[in-house]
Design a protein around this motif. Structure first.
Motif, mmCIF file in Angstrom:
data_model
loop_
_atom_site.group_PDB
_atom_site.id
_atom_site.type_symbol
_atom_site.label_atom_id
_atom_site.label_comp_id
_atom_site.label_asym_id
_atom_site.label_seq_id
_atom_site.Cartn_x
_atom_site.Cartn_y
_atom_site.Cartn_z
ATOM 1 N N MET A 1 0.851 -1.182 0.000
ATOM 2 C CA MET A 1 0.000 0.000 0.000
ATOM 3 C C MET A 1 0.894 1.240 0.000
ATOM 4 S SD MET A 1 -3.185 -1.123 0.143
ATOM 5 C CE MET A 1 -4.353 -0.059 0.924
ATOM 6 N N LYS A 3 0.591 5.640 0.280
ATOM 7 C CA LYS A 3 -0.282 6.758 0.598
ATOM 8 C C LYS A 3 -0.022 7.914 -0.357
ATOM 9 C CE LYS A 3 -0.888 5.563 5.389
ATOM 10 N NZ LYS A 3 -0.577 5.872 6.772
ATOM 11 N N LEU A 44 -14.508 4.775 0.001
ATOM 12 C CA LEU A 44 -13.095 4.449 0.221
ATOM 13 C C LEU A 44 -12.871 3.915 1.636
ATOM 14 C CD1 LEU A 44 -11.211 7.335 -1.603
ATOM 15 C CD2 LEU A 44 -11.876 5.093 -2.472
ATOM 16 N N ASN A 47 -13.666 0.174 1.666
ATOM 17 C CA ASN A 47 -12.692 -0.737 1.066
ATOM 18 C C ASN A 47 -11.271 -0.531 1.599
ATOM 19 O OD1 ASN A 47 -11.566 1.404 -0.401
ATOM 20 N ND2 ASN A 47 -12.690 0.920 -2.264
ATOM 21 N N GLU A 49 -9.292 2.202 1.651
ATOM 22 C CA GLU A 49 -8.376 3.102 0.944
ATOM 23 C C GLU A 49 -8.400 4.533 1.487
ATOM 24 O OE1 GLU A 49 -8.109 1.336 -3.533
ATOM 25 O OE2 GLU A 49 -9.981 2.338 -3.019
ATOM 26 N N ILE A 91 -5.215 9.123 0.711
ATOM 27 C CA ILE A 91 -5.659 7.775 0.380
ATOM 28 C C ILE A 91 -4.499 6.803 0.561
ATOM 29 C CG2 ILE A 91 -7.501 8.508 -1.189
ATOM 30 C CD1 ILE A 91 -5.569 7.992 -3.539
ATOM 31 N N ASP A 92 -4.819 5.546 0.741
ATOM 32 C CA ASP A 92 -3.822 4.491 0.889
ATOM 33 C C ASP A 92 -4.223 3.380 -0.072
ATOM 34 O OD1 ASP A 92 -1.768 2.898 1.773
ATOM 35 O OD2 ASP A 92 -2.498 2.711 3.822
ATOM 36 N N VAL A 93 -3.498 3.277 -1.174
ATOM 37 C CA VAL A 93 -3.911 2.397 -2.269
ATOM 38 C C VAL A 93 -2.796 1.426 -2.656
ATOM 39 C CG1 VAL A 93 -5.602 4.021 -3.190
ATOM 40 C CG2 VAL A 93 -3.245 4.170 -3.962
ATOM 41 N N ASP A 94 -3.154 0.423 -3.461
ATOM 42 C CA ASP A 94 -2.209 -0.612 -3.867
ATOM 43 C C ASP A 94 -1.227 -0.164 -4.951
ATOM 44 O OD1 ASP A 94 -3.100 -2.595 -2.111
ATOM 45 O OD2 ASP A 94 -4.677 -3.223 -3.491
ATOM 46 N N ARG A 98 -4.049 3.093 -9.298
ATOM 47 C CA ARG A 98 -5.278 3.219 -8.518
ATOM 48 C C ARG A 98 -5.406 4.646 -7.981
ATOM 49 N NH1 ARG A 98 -10.497 2.446 -7.758
ATOM 50 N NH2 ARG A 98 -11.067 2.257 -5.581
ATOM 51 N N ALA A 99 -4.310 5.262 -7.573
ATOM 52 C CA ALA A 99 -4.343 6.650 -7.106
ATOM 53 C C ALA A 99 -4.799 7.578 -8.231
ATOM 54 C CB ALA A 99 -2.973 7.076 -6.581
#
Length: 135
Positions: A1, A3, A44, A47, A49, A91-94, A98-99
């Motif tokens: 993940m 950020k 978000l 899920n 994120e 946000i904290d995404v994979d 995705r960002a």
């Protein structure tokens, strides 16, 4: 993940396609915009994120350390974030992709006439921790 910070700007980026200042929106248009933002953040959160989001007030002050005593405070003549930044979402995404996807979706928040603003958002990664030196 990883950020990322999504910065919503008042100015400094190319003008959005629906470039009507929020001060000229109807109360219903403002409500719809805020609801979109809240719904986006809630999705978000569900899920995993979402980190945080805040709209910023217009007030702001420059402060710095100046040795002993009361720090100097001024309202300019600097370029000020209160004139530039409307708010942010973390946000904290994979992935970076995705960002980008989420930033584009946030850019579609409704504005005047209920049409998407299509505002430019600044996407910035959080700095990662410095590597540990073992020697």
């Amino acid at each position: 993940m990883a950020k990322y910070l999504l910065l919503k700007h008042y100015r400094g980026a190319p003008a959005p396609s629906n470039d009507v200042p929020m001060g000229e929106w109807t109360p219903e248009e403002v409500t719809a915009h805020i609801q979109y933002m809240n719904d986006f953040a809630a999705r978000l959160q569900e899920n995993g994120e979402f980190v945080d989001a805040q709209a910023l007030a217009q007030e702001g002050t420059w402060v710095r350390f100046d040795g002993e005593g009361k720090p100097p405070v001024t309202d300019g003549p600097f370029a000020e974030t209160k004139d530039l930044i409307a708010g942010w979402m973390a946000i904290d995404v994979d992935s970076y992709d995705r960002a980008l996807e989420l930033a584009a979706e946030l850019s579609a928040a409704p504005g005047a006439g209920g049409k998407p603003i299509q505002e430019w958002l600044e996407l910035r990664p959080f700095m990662s921790e410095a590597p540990t030196v073992t020697e």
